[in-house]
Motif scaffolding. Sequence first.
Motif, short mmCIF file in Angstrom:
data_model
loop_
_atom_site.label_atom_id
_atom_site.label_comp_id
_atom_site.label_asym_id
_atom_site.label_seq_id
_atom_site.Cartn_x
_atom_site.Cartn_y
_atom_site.Cartn_z
N LEU A 48 0.83 -1.21 0.00
CA LEU A 48 0.00 0.00 0.00
C LEU A 48 0.86 1.26 0.00
CD1 LEU A 48 -2.84 -1.01 2.50
CD2 LEU A 48 -3.05 -0.69 0.02
N VAL A 49 1.91 1.27 0.84
CA VAL A 49 2.78 2.44 0.89
C VAL A 49 3.50 2.64 -0.44
CG1 VAL A 49 4.86 3.38 1.98
CG2 VAL A 49 3.08 2.33 3.39
N ALA A 50 3.99 1.53 -1.03
CA ALA A 50 4.72 1.64 -2.29
C ALA A 50 3.82 2.12 -3.42
CB ALA A 50 5.32 0.28 -2.65
N ARG A 51 2.53 1.83 -3.35
CA ARG A 51 1.61 2.29 -4.39
C ARG A 51 1.20 3.74 -4.19
NH1 ARG A 51 -3.36 -1.29 -5.35
NH2 ARG A 51 -3.42 0.08 -7.17
N LEU A 52 1.28 4.22 -2.96
CA LEU A 52 0.88 5.60 -2.68
C LEU A 52 2.05 6.57 -2.75
CD1 LEU A 52 -1.55 4.99 0.33
CD2 LEU A 52 -2.18 5.72 -1.97
N VAL A 53 3.23 6.10 -2.36
CA VAL A 53 4.41 6.96 -2.29
C VAL A 53 5.46 6.42 -3.26
CG1 VAL A 53 6.21 7.89 -0.80
CG2 VAL A 53 3.93 7.43 0.14
N PRO A 54 6.02 7.26 -4.11
CA PRO A 54 7.06 6.78 -5.04
C PRO A 54 8.27 6.25 -4.28
CG PRO A 54 6.25 8.95 -5.70
CD PRO A 54 5.68 8.68 -4.34
N LEU A 55 8.61 5.00 -4.53
CA LEU A 55 9.76 4.36 -3.89
C LEU A 55 10.65 3.73 -4.95
CD1 LEU A 55 8.04 2.58 -0.85
CD2 LEU A 55 9.38 4.68 -0.80
N PRO A 56 11.94 3.58 -4.67
CA PRO A 56 12.84 2.99 -5.67
C PRO A 56 12.69 1.47 -5.80
CG PRO A 56 14.05 3.50 -3.66
CD PRO A 56 12.67 4.07 -3.48
N TYR A 57 11.82 0.86 -4.99
CA TYR A 57 11.65 -0.58 -5.03
C TYR A 57 10.23 -0.91 -5.49
CZ TYR A 57 15.66 -0.04 -1.94
OH TYR A 57 16.85 0.33 -1.40
N SER A 58 10.09 -2.07 -6.13
CA SER A 58 8.76 -2.49 -6.55
C SER A 58 7.98 -2.99 -5.34
CB SER A 58 8.87 -3.61 -7.59
OG SER A 58 9.33 -4.80 -6.98
N PRO A 59 6.65 -2.87 -5.38
CA PRO A 59 5.84 -3.33 -4.23
C PRO A 59 6.06 -4.80 -3.91
CG PRO A 59 4.52 -1.96 -5.70
CD PRO A 59 5.82 -2.20 -6.40
N TRP A 60 6.19 -5.64 -4.94
CA TRP A 60 6.33 -7.07 -4.68
C TRP A 60 7.69 -7.42 -4.13
CZ3 TRP A 60 2.29 -9.73 -3.90
CH2 TRP A 60 1.11 -9.43 -4.58
#
Length: 202
Positions: A48-60
């Motif tokens: 959820l955090v990775a989909r809401l906030v741009p992060l250098p890692y994929s959600p999975w």
Amino acid sequence: GDGDPIPPQERLRRVVARLIRAQRLQLMVDHGCGGVLAGLGLATVAVLVARLVPLPYSPWALAGAAVIIALAVALLAGWRRRPDALEVAIRADLRLKLKQRLSTAWEFMTVHGNGELAERLAVQAVKARLPVSPGLAFPLRVNRWGRLLPLAASALLLASVLDLDWTQPQAPRAVDERVVIEGQRLGAFASAMQARARRNEL
């Protein structure tokens, strides 16, 4: 029987050792289920955090790391726990209805050594449906954390496909120049029609 090459006390040690291994396996399964459940919970939050906030890692990637780390920590904690031999013998007595023969013989043998009384108690324990399969006393089971795993996995999948557009601020819509020109033309036409109507009334 009398022709049995294994002494009763040695057989008693082997039986208790097998029961301890069965209990350790159950502990590992229990801790493993708890670790996977915690990992799935952390993975759901990470997705959820990775989909809401741009992060250098994929959600999975974050989800997989969360599950692996939580499982490793839980299994390490389970490995460090050592079942007490006497407690295991007492549980086996209760499960198999051995009338405390196993736990009494084990306690007396470990405390008082290999005396004559310890030998007789070991013989009684061996005759009381021993040796036993560890699965009869401690069948492998899935605890309540394990039964919650399908629900936690479903929550993770839901978090990965849930529409989160409503949580994002709406970007201002770009004004189409053609729409503006067409609106101006319609406004001018309406003004001309009103002017003509006034002239006709005169």
